[in-house]
Design a protein around this motif. Structure first.
Motif: not given
Lengths: 365, 470
Positions: A214-219, A221-235
């Motif tokens: 899942v590619i999630m974004r917040i305003r 700080p303006r960033t993007t995150a990749l959230i994986f089904s294993s529970g790991k996330m890249v910001c």
């Protein structure tokens, strides 16, 4: 002390001290040095053809005497009569390998005399001990550009005392690389239902056929995150370490709010990218010749030079415009250190002769 | 002790075969004295069981050899024959030979390339890659050995020969260099120039007399133009081919600047010379003309109005006196900068400098000492990029110069002179990373139940309509 002030300083010193005489002495080899010890009476006549230097205001320095090739040799270049000669100190820690000539497969005859000065991160000890005002204060310049070749008039000045290689006092570049991107990873500690997240969250996109996260974004700080089904996330996308951490926490909070038992574990910064501008053009062809082990410059493939610094382990992309991109750091200090390491090297290629092995061709500045 | 160290081939199968029949042996095998067993006994030894119908599994077979320990040895190792060289390796080597022959390189280069290929092929990075990549590897080996032996070819040539993408070639090349741990110095444009000029079919035999040009003279002038362009920062960081094409075109025009040649466009010239025109060559021509114009302006005996367009006729003169013209151009540039900034302050002009000072060291020229001195005076105080004097800030023109150092100097890389407008930068957030995160903010990122339902409905509708339409 910044450079222009230093330069002005030395100009004044030349004006005010009539003892100082510009000599035709850069190669500190035996026969040449004899010239410097000629009695002062002869000197005015010697200098008459090129005289203008001392007569006028200190900014006119006659450097026509500078020879075509400058031997980077250094040795005590002084004479008892207060004649200025130029010498270069080789600092003990020369980061740059001196085998640019050997490795390059280039014409060794041309390369050898020039390679030392091209590759030296040397500093010149300028000691105007004859000046009352100076009080024998040694002033040193790190940038190789200032002393090698004819470019700088200050090559001309020499200490009265024998030159010993001193560790150059780094002035610091005065330029601070700006962080542009931080990549960090976090473990949320529980498996996630990506479809559910994509349905429930406004700022998420999920296309399993294209990418399994899942590619999630917040305003802010303006960033993007990749959230994986294993529970790991890249910001990604943050401009500082703290921003990255705050953003990662916000993503974790969103996932928590969606009903998962997410925690914030093992936050780690994986990569930092920074950029800056040295504000002068850089001869990439020269840089790749002298720093062959570290650089890779293929204009057909990429317009910039890729410099892989060993310590710290950072990759720098250096462009002809003077812009530098630094990447591969895990800590901010590594970026700053890498830039401080590369800055003197780049200054050396700013206004510098480049001797490329092309039929004796000289590439200017 | 491994089976391969034995003087005879030993076949010792690793069997996991259930042996249904008990083996009837005259004497319990295990009791046979070892010394009686012939050394060439090849059958696997099976532990003898009492002759009951039971399933025996010989899970391991042991080499029977007096005195040796009975460690397990795999079948593949013991049945190994001398390995035949890999077919793909042979084909790859043939391809490397082909490429070297097409390029007509020296024998040493071909041999070196073959050595590199063999080495790289065996390495794990390249052992299991696709055949296409292996072919690219072959080309890269040739490229590396040409570079080491100073035989100028470009990456573009290799990728043409391989019918591959230059980016892919570059990627494989970088990996190969790392794997083989070699250094292959790149070529500059002038190295490749001569070979490139050969491609242009404008020698007297190929084209009518007025348009013909002797290849040697053409090459010489083109190389001089490229060197001059390099000094003016047109070459660094750019693709070499368009620059070479622009240089040859301008050289050809300037060697006999009659109306016919001057009128001929780049496209027509390429058709004439039977080369493929490159799109960016046009831009390079403009840049080179701009540079020549800046230098040509300083020619004292040219009385007419000079524009970048009619500078081609002066190219010969410019090249002949390029050093003094360069000095004069720098000097007048300095003067013009001083005029722009109000008097009373010394304006340290930045990066642009040294060509004049460096020029004094150029062997073939007699430096004009007075101008050298004058310039050095002005350029001696450079090195300081930032203009510090406050009065300059007020002057909008100089402010523009301050921000873009490229506009301040005589020659600068075109990417600096025509700097793209920077994106609006985000102001840096000053956060500690541990702040409180407000619930409302997080709520704003989550759909309301109604929204979620609507979204799900819409997705379903889309999904079904997609299914229907497809």
């Amino acid at each position: 002390m910044d450079e222009s002030a230093l330069e002005r300083y030395f100009d004044e010193s030349i004006i005010h001290d009539s003892n100082f005489v510009l000599e035709e002495e850069l190669e500190l080899q035996g026969p040449r040095r004899v010239l410097s010890s000629t009695p002062s009476a002869q000197r005015p006549s010697q200098l008459a053809p090129k005289s203008r230097a001392t007569g006028r205001s200190g900014d006119d320095l006659d450097l026509s005497f500078l020879p075509d090739e400058l031997g980077g040799q250094n040795g005590p270049g002084f004479s008892s009569t207060g004649v200025l000669t130029c010498s270069q100190a080789v600092p003990p820690e020369t980061k740059v390998p001196n085998d640019g000539a050997a490795g390059g497969g280039s014409d060794p005859v041309e390369e050898r005399p020039e390679a030392p000065e091209l590759s030296q991160d040397s500093g010149v000890s300028l000691d105007c001990s004859a000046l009352a005002s100076a009080a024998a204060r040694p002033l040193q310049r790190t940038p190789a550009a200032e002393l090698s070749t004819a470019a700088s008039p200050f090559c001309v000045m020499t200490p009265m005392t024998p030159m010993t290689p001193m560790t150059p006092v780094t002035e610091g570049s005065g330029i601070v690389p700006q962080l542009q991107n931080i990549v960090s990873t976090v473990t949320l500690g529980c498996p996630l239902d990506l479809k559910f997240i994509a349905r429930q969250a406004r700022n998420a996109e999920y296309n399993p056929k294209r990418f399994a996260a899942v590619i999630m974004r917040i305003r802010e700080p303006r960033t993007t995150a990749l959230i994986f089904s294993s529970g790991k996330m890249v910001c990604t996308g943050a401009k500082s370490e703290e921003e990255s951490r705050l953003a990662a926490r916000k993503y974790a909070r969103v996932v928590q709010k969606l009903g998962f038992s997410a925690r914030f574990l093992e936050f780690k910064i994986q990569n930092m990218v920074a950029s800056c501008d040295v504000c002068f053009p850089i001869r990439l062809e020269g840089l790749v010749l002298t720093h062959q082990q570290f650089s890779s410059y293929e204009p057909e493939l990429f317009p910039g030079l890729i410099y892989r610094m060993v310590k710290p382990r950072i990759v720098l992309l250096i462009f002809v415009s003077g812009k530098v991109v630094l990447t591969g750091a895990k800590e901010r200090a590594e970026i700053y250190e890498a830039f401080e390491n590369i800055y003197p090297i780049l200054k050396g290629f700013r206004k510098h002769l480049l001797f490329l092995p092309l039929k004796g061709r000289v590439w200017l500045h | 002790m491994s089976a391969s160290s034995l003087p005879f081939p030993v076949i010792v199968p690793m069997l996991r075969v259930p042996i249904l029949k008990p083996m009837f042996l005259p004497f319990p095998f295990s009791l046979w004295p070892r010394t009686l067993l012939p050394p060439l006994f090849l059958r696997p030894t099976v532990v003898k069981f009492p002759p009951t119908p039971c399933r025996l599994t010989a899970s391991v077979a042991v080499v029977v050899n007096p005195g040796l320990d009975r460690s397990d040895i795999s079948y593949s190792r013991t049945t190994a024959v001398t390995r035949k060289p890999c077919v793909n390796l042979i084909q790859g080597l043939e391809r490397v030979k082909e490429i070297s022959r097409i390029l007509r390189v020296r024998r040493e280069i071909e041999e070196l390339a073959l050595t590199y290929y063999k080495q790289a092929y065996e390495h794990e990075t390249f052992l299991h890659v696709t055949l296409q990549r292996k072919e690219i590897l072959g080309g890269c080996c040739v490229l590396a050995s040409c570079r080491q032996q100073r035989w100028p070819i470009t990456v573009g040539t290799i990728s043409c020969l391989l019918n591959g993408d230059p980016a892919a070639v570059g990627e494989v090349y970088q990996e190969m260099i790392k794997v083989l741990n070699i250094q292959a110095p790149t070529f500059s444009v002038t190295d490749v120039m001569e070979a490139h000029c050969q491609e242009y079919k404008v020698s007297p035999g190929h084209v009518p007399e007025e348009l013909a040009e002797d290849s040697k003279g053409l090459t010489k002038r083109a190389i001089a133009l490229v060197e001059l362009a390099a000094d003016s920062w047109i070459v660094t960081g750019r693709q070499p081919l368009p620059i070479m094409m622009a240089a040859v075109y301008l050289a050809w025009q300037s060697l006999k600047p009659n109306a016919q040649r001057l009128k001929m466009s780049l496209e027509k010239f390429c058709k004439l010379a039977k080369v493929q025109k490159s799109k960016t060559a046009g831009t390079r021509i403009t840049e080179m003309k701009g540079m020549l114009y800046k230098l040509g302006k300083e020619i004292p005996w040219y009385k007419e109005v000079l524009t970048p367009d009619n500078v081609v006729s002066l190219v010969g003169d410019v090249l002949q006196h390029r050093f003094s013209l360069l000095r004069r151009a720098l000097k007048s540039h300095e003067l013009s900068l001083l005029e722009k900034c109000p008097a009373g302050q010394v304006n340290p002009s930045s990066a642009e400098t040294s060509s004049s000072s460096d020029v004094s060291e150029d062997a073939g020229q007699t430096p004009v000492k007075s101008s050298v001195n004058a310039e050095k005076e002005k350029q001696g105080r450079d090195g300081d990029e930032s203009l510090k004097s406050p009065s300059e800030e007020s002057n909008p023109q100089t402010q523009e110069l301050t921000q873009n150092w490229g506009k301040r100097v005589l020659f600068a890389p075109p990417c600096v002179v025509n700097a793209k407008r920077k994106r609006a930068e985000r102001p840096p957030l000053h956060v500690t990373g541990d702040e409180e995160i407000s619930d409302s903010e997080i709520e704003s990122y989550i759909r309301t139940p109604q929204e979620a339902r609507d979204f799900a409905m819409m997705q379903e509708k889309l999904f079904t309509s997609n299914n229907e339409s497809s």
